[in-house]
Design an enzyme around this catalytic site. Structure first.
Site, PDB file in Angstrom:
ATOM      1  N   ARG A  78      -4.834  -5.272 -37.505  1.00 23.36           N
ATOM      2  CA  ARG A  78      -3.571  -5.596 -36.924  1.00 23.36           C
ATOM      3  C   ARG A  78      -3.325  -7.220 -37.339  1.00 23.36           C
ATOM      4  NH1 ARG A  78      -1.213  -9.384 -33.774  1.00 23.36           N
ATOM      5  NH2 ARG A  78      -3.173  -9.184 -32.396  1.00 23.36           N
ATOM      6  N   ASP A  79      -4.008  -8.103 -36.291  1.00 18.81           N
ATOM      7  CA  ASP A  79      -3.527  -9.534 -36.494  1.00 18.81           C
ATOM      8  C   ASP A  79      -4.277  -9.893 -37.834  1.00 18.81           C
ATOM      9  OD1 ASP A  79      -2.870 -11.792 -35.571  1.00 18.81           O
ATOM     10  OD2 ASP A  79      -4.630 -12.092 -34.176  1.00 18.81           O
ATOM     11  N   HIS A  98      -9.392 -15.264 -27.322  1.00 19.77           N
ATOM     12  CA  HIS A  98      -8.526 -14.740 -28.731  1.00 19.77           C
ATOM     13  C   HIS A  98      -8.477 -16.123 -29.470  1.00 19.77           C
ATOM     14  CE1 HIS A  98      -5.959 -12.335 -31.176  1.00 19.77           C
ATOM     15  NE2 HIS A  98      -5.404 -13.474 -31.555  1.00 19.77           N
ATOM     16  N   HIS A 103      -8.253 -18.612 -32.770  1.00 14.64           N
ATOM     17  CA  HIS A 103      -8.003 -18.721 -34.461  1.00 14.64           C
ATOM     18  C   HIS A 103      -8.996 -20.123 -34.668  1.00 14.64           C
ATOM     19  CE1 HIS A 103      -4.782 -15.879 -35.148  1.00 14.64           C
ATOM     20  NE2 HIS A 103      -4.855 -15.715 -33.673  1.00 14.64           N
ATOM     21  N   CYS A 161      -0.706 -15.861 -37.886  1.00 13.37           N
ATOM     22  CA  CYS A 161       0.494 -15.164 -36.999  1.00 13.37           C
ATOM     23  C   CYS A 161       1.723 -15.452 -37.687  1.00 13.37           C
ATOM     24  CB  CYS A 161       0.574 -15.763 -35.692  1.00 13.37           C
ATOM     25  SG  CYS A 161       2.118 -15.051 -34.711  1.00 13.37           S
TER      26      CYS A 161
HETATM   27  C1  LIG Z   1      10.356  -7.297 -29.838  1.00 16.19           C
HETATM   28  C2  LIG Z   1      11.315  -7.032 -31.291  1.00 16.19           C
HETATM   29  C3  LIG Z   1      11.292  -5.664 -31.507  1.00 16.19           C
HETATM   30  C4  LIG Z   1      12.662  -7.599 -30.580  1.00 16.19           C
HETATM   31  O1  LIG Z   1      13.590  -7.930 -31.671  1.00 16.19           O
HETATM   32  P1  LIG Z   1      15.016  -7.627 -31.648  1.00 16.19           P
HETATM   33  O2  LIG Z   1      15.574  -7.769 -32.841  1.00 16.19           O
HETATM   34  O3  LIG Z   1      15.300  -8.370 -30.383  1.00 16.19           O
HETATM   35  O4  LIG Z   1      15.140  -6.030 -30.899  1.00 16.19           O
HETATM   36  P2  LIG Z   1      16.328  -5.079 -30.466  1.00 16.19           P
HETATM   37  O5  LIG Z   1      16.000  -4.434 -29.254  1.00 16.19           O
HETATM   38  O6  LIG Z   1      17.609  -5.962 -30.287  1.00 16.19           O
HETATM   39  O7  LIG Z   1      16.487  -4.105 -31.754  1.00 16.19           O
HETATM   40  C5  LIG Z   1      16.915  -4.566 -33.048  1.00 16.19           C
HETATM   41  C6  LIG Z   1      16.301  -3.583 -33.834  1.00 16.19           C
HETATM   42  O8  LIG Z   1      15.165  -3.475 -33.937  1.00 16.19           O
HETATM   43  C7  LIG Z   1      14.504  -2.251 -33.703  1.00 16.19           C
HETATM   44  N1  LIG Z   1      13.402  -2.081 -33.000  1.00 16.19           N
HETATM   45  C8  LIG Z   1      13.170  -2.620 -31.671  1.00 16.19           C
HETATM   46  N2  LIG Z   1      12.057  -2.328 -31.119  1.00 16.19           N
HETATM   47  C9  LIG Z   1      11.267  -1.894 -31.864  1.00 16.19           C
HETATM   48  C10 LIG Z   1      10.016  -1.182 -31.951  1.00 16.19           C
HETATM   49  N3  LIG Z   1       9.106  -1.416 -31.326  1.00 16.19           N
HETATM   50  N4  LIG Z   1       9.785  -0.708 -33.049  1.00 16.19           N
HETATM   51  C11 LIG Z   1      10.485  -0.599 -34.206  1.00 16.19           C
HETATM   52  N5  LIG Z   1      11.650  -1.009 -34.181  1.00 16.19           N
HETATM   53  C12 LIG Z   1      12.097  -1.399 -33.198  1.00 16.19           C
HETATM   54  C13 LIG Z   1      15.779  -1.344 -32.861  1.00 16.19           C
HETATM   55  O9  LIG Z   1      15.730  -0.121 -33.150  1.00 16.19           O
HETATM   56  C14 LIG Z   1      17.075  -2.006 -33.610  1.00 16.19           C
HETATM   57  O10 LIG Z   1      17.087  -1.566 -34.888  1.00 16.19           O
HETATM   58  P3  LIG Z   1      18.511  -1.319 -35.658  1.00 16.19           P
HETATM   59  O11 LIG Z   1      19.396  -0.895 -34.653  1.00 16.19           O
HETATM   60  O12 LIG Z   1      18.807  -2.783 -36.100  1.00 16.19           O
HETATM   61  O13 LIG Z   1      18.115  -0.470 -37.010  1.00 16.19           O
HETATM   62  C15 LIG Z   1      10.950  -7.858 -32.324  1.00 16.19           C
HETATM   63  O14 LIG Z   1      11.040  -9.276 -32.037  1.00 16.19           O
HETATM   64  C16 LIG Z   1       9.525  -7.742 -32.693  1.00 16.19           C
HETATM   65  O15 LIG Z   1       9.056  -6.406 -33.521  1.00 16.19           O
HETATM   66  N6  LIG Z   1       8.683  -8.814 -32.810  1.00 16.19           N
HETATM   67  C17 LIG Z   1       7.394  -8.266 -33.022  1.00 16.19           C
HETATM   68  C18 LIG Z   1       6.632  -9.765 -33.530  1.00 16.19           C
HETATM   69  C19 LIG Z   1       5.188  -9.431 -33.811  1.00 16.19           C
HETATM   70  O16 LIG Z   1       4.700  -8.482 -34.105  1.00 16.19           O
HETATM   71  N7  LIG Z   1       4.369 -10.511 -33.904  1.00 16.19           N
HETATM   72  C20 LIG Z   1       2.854 -10.386 -34.193  1.00 16.19           C
HETATM   73  C21 LIG Z   1       2.223 -10.111 -33.081  1.00 16.19           C
HETATM   74  S1  LIG Z   1       1.883 -11.276 -31.880  1.00 16.19           S
HETATM   75  C22 LIG Z   1       0.479 -12.070 -32.291  1.00 16.19           C
HETATM   76  O17 LIG Z   1       0.094 -11.994 -33.549  1.00 16.19           O
HETATM   77  C23 LIG Z   1      -0.348 -12.979 -31.375  1.00 16.19           C
HETATM   78  C24 LIG Z   1      -1.360 -12.317 -30.901  1.00 16.19           C
HETATM   79  C25 LIG Z   1      -1.272 -11.044 -30.167  1.00 16.19           C
HETATM   80  O18 LIG Z   1      -2.373 -12.118 -31.878  1.00 16.19           O
HETATM   81  C26 LIG Z   1      -2.243 -13.119 -29.818  1.00 16.19           C
HETATM   82  C27 LIG Z   1      -2.262 -14.871 -30.217  1.00 16.19           C
HETATM   83  O19 LIG Z   1      -2.774 -15.155 -31.445  1.00 16.19           O
HETATM   84  O20 LIG Z   1      -1.497 -15.640 -29.835  1.00 16.19           O
END
Ligand SMILES: CC(C)(COP(=O)([O-])OP(=O)([O-])OC[C@H]1O[C@@H](n2cnc3c(N)ncnc32)[C@H](O)[C@@H]1OP(=O)([O-])[O-])[C@@H](O)C(=O)NCCC(=O)NCCSC(=O)C[C@@](C)(O)CC(=O)[O-]
Length: 300
Positions: free
Chosen positions: A15-16, A207, A209, A240
């Site tokens: 994943r990450d 966690h 990096h 990330c």
């Molecule tokens: C949170 C949102 C969805 C908000 O994104 P948004 O654009 O504000 O969402 P929304 O609710 O306004 O919806 C907009 C569109 O997104 C769709 N949507 C909405 N939710 C989903 C979902 N769950 N799965 C699939 N689709 C989704 C929804 O259906 C819609 O589709 P449209 O009508 O435009 O076709 C977006 O910002 C997002 O997906 N962000 C993810 C970012 C991410 O994955 N980052 C990496 C992981 S975190 C990380 O790596 C750090 C960590 C954990 O490892 C720890 C560390 O190191 O710090």
């Protein structure tokens, strides 16, 4: 404090590690990676994410990966879910454990999940209810615990606030993410000391990096503070998508080598783990970022 006898490694490579990859990676290669990891004895694997495919395209096929992996008894196969929509997709894919993710910095929260910290916490409340009703365990992440790419220094009290909120709403464990790898051992110990006033140490995970080469030192500092769960990524894959310049997570092989040397049991076989990391590095066409893997290979 004495060192633990057993440590649980949370393998976040699939994943990450892969979420930031621009080149397409086939479902077969993702599935092979997960199966290689479980064959090496890894007991917890973060397989994918049910996030917006527009935000993180590489994770779009996570349901297919879940459908095709060999699920070994005793191994936890988890996924990220940022909201109820993500949780429902995860449940439909048969996932029994998810992780929600919040940040200790407002700017990172906006860039990563398009909402404020408080909005993200409010978003998790209905998610927790549905998870509970479906018997899905929820882990919680706090990002930017030792620095933010947009705001710089992060107050440990801000980390403690988010960690406490996640814990109180039902996350069984809180993973403290040094997203950009700027933490040092002294700051890590201080952070744990502050956060553990709100969340017990045995409910905290580290966690780290390795951007500044501090990750192993920070893990050792965390062990001294009583933590015994650490996230790591095979072959040091990752970074990330919303933290420019963040290098991969600490390499699982390097953490395992250190833990083996300390006589701390993980249940993971180093030789098999090195082979799993080398295979995915070959798929990606890039050098293996685990120093232990490189040293073993050059030693023949
Ligand atoms: C949170 C949102 C969805 C908000 O994104 P948004 O654009 O504000 O969402 P929304 O609710 O306004 O919806 C907009 C569109 O997104 C769709 N949507 C909405 N939710 C989903 C979902 N769950 N799965 C699939 N689709 C989704 C929804 O259906 C819609 O589709 P449209 O009508 O435009 O076709 C977006 O910002 C997002 O997906 N962000 C993810 C970012 C991410 O994955 N980052 C990496 C992981 S975190 C990380 O790596 C750090 C960590 C954990 O490892 C720890 C560390 O190191 O710090």
């Amino acid at each position: 404090m004495s060192l633990p006898k057993h440590v649980r490694l949370v393998e976040v490579g699939p994943r990450d590690g892969l979420q930031n990859e621009k080149q397409p990676i086939s479902t077969a290669d993702k599935v092979r990676l997960v199966n290689d990891l479980s064959a090496a004895g890894v007991q917890y694997i973060e397989v994918g994410s049910f996030v917006s495919p527009k935000w993180v395209p590489q994770m779009a096929g996570s349901a297919e990966v879940f459908a095709q992996i060999e699920q070994k008894p005793g191994v936890t196969y988890a996924a990220l879910a940022p909201n109820l929509q993500g949780l429902e997709a995860a449940i439909a894919a048969g996932v029994s454990e998810v992780a929600v993710f919040a940040a200790a910095s407002q700017a990172f929260s906006q860039r990563n999940i398009n909402c404020s910290i408080e909005q993200s916490l409010a978003r998790f409340v209905p998610l927790m209810e549905v998870a509970r009703a479906n018997g899905v365990q929820v882990r919680g992440y706090v990002s930017c615990v030792l620095g933010c790419p947009y705001e710089g220094e992060v107050d440990p009290a801000a980390v403690a606030h988010v960690a406490r909120e996640l814990f109180n709403m039902g996350c069984y464990e809180i993973s403290l993410g040094d997203t950009i790898g700027t933490g040092t051992p002294g700051k890590t110990r201080q952070l744990i000391e502050v956060v553990s006033r709100d969340v017990p140490r045995d409910k905290l995970a580290g966690h780290f990096h390795d951007t500044y080469g501090q990750a192993l030192a920070n893990i050792y500092a965390s062990l001294l503070e009583g933590l015994c769960v650490f996230d790591s990524s095979v072959a040091g894959l990752g970074g990330c998508p919303y933290a420019k310049g963040a290098s991969g997570n600490v390499a699982s092989e390097d953490v395992l080598y250190m833990l083996d040397g300390l006589g701390i049991n993980t249940g993971i076989d180093l030789t098999a783990l090195v082979a799993a990391g080398q295979r995915i590095s070959d798929v990606l066409g890039r050098p293996n970022a685990s120093r232990v893997a490189r040293a073993r290979q050059s030693a023949g």
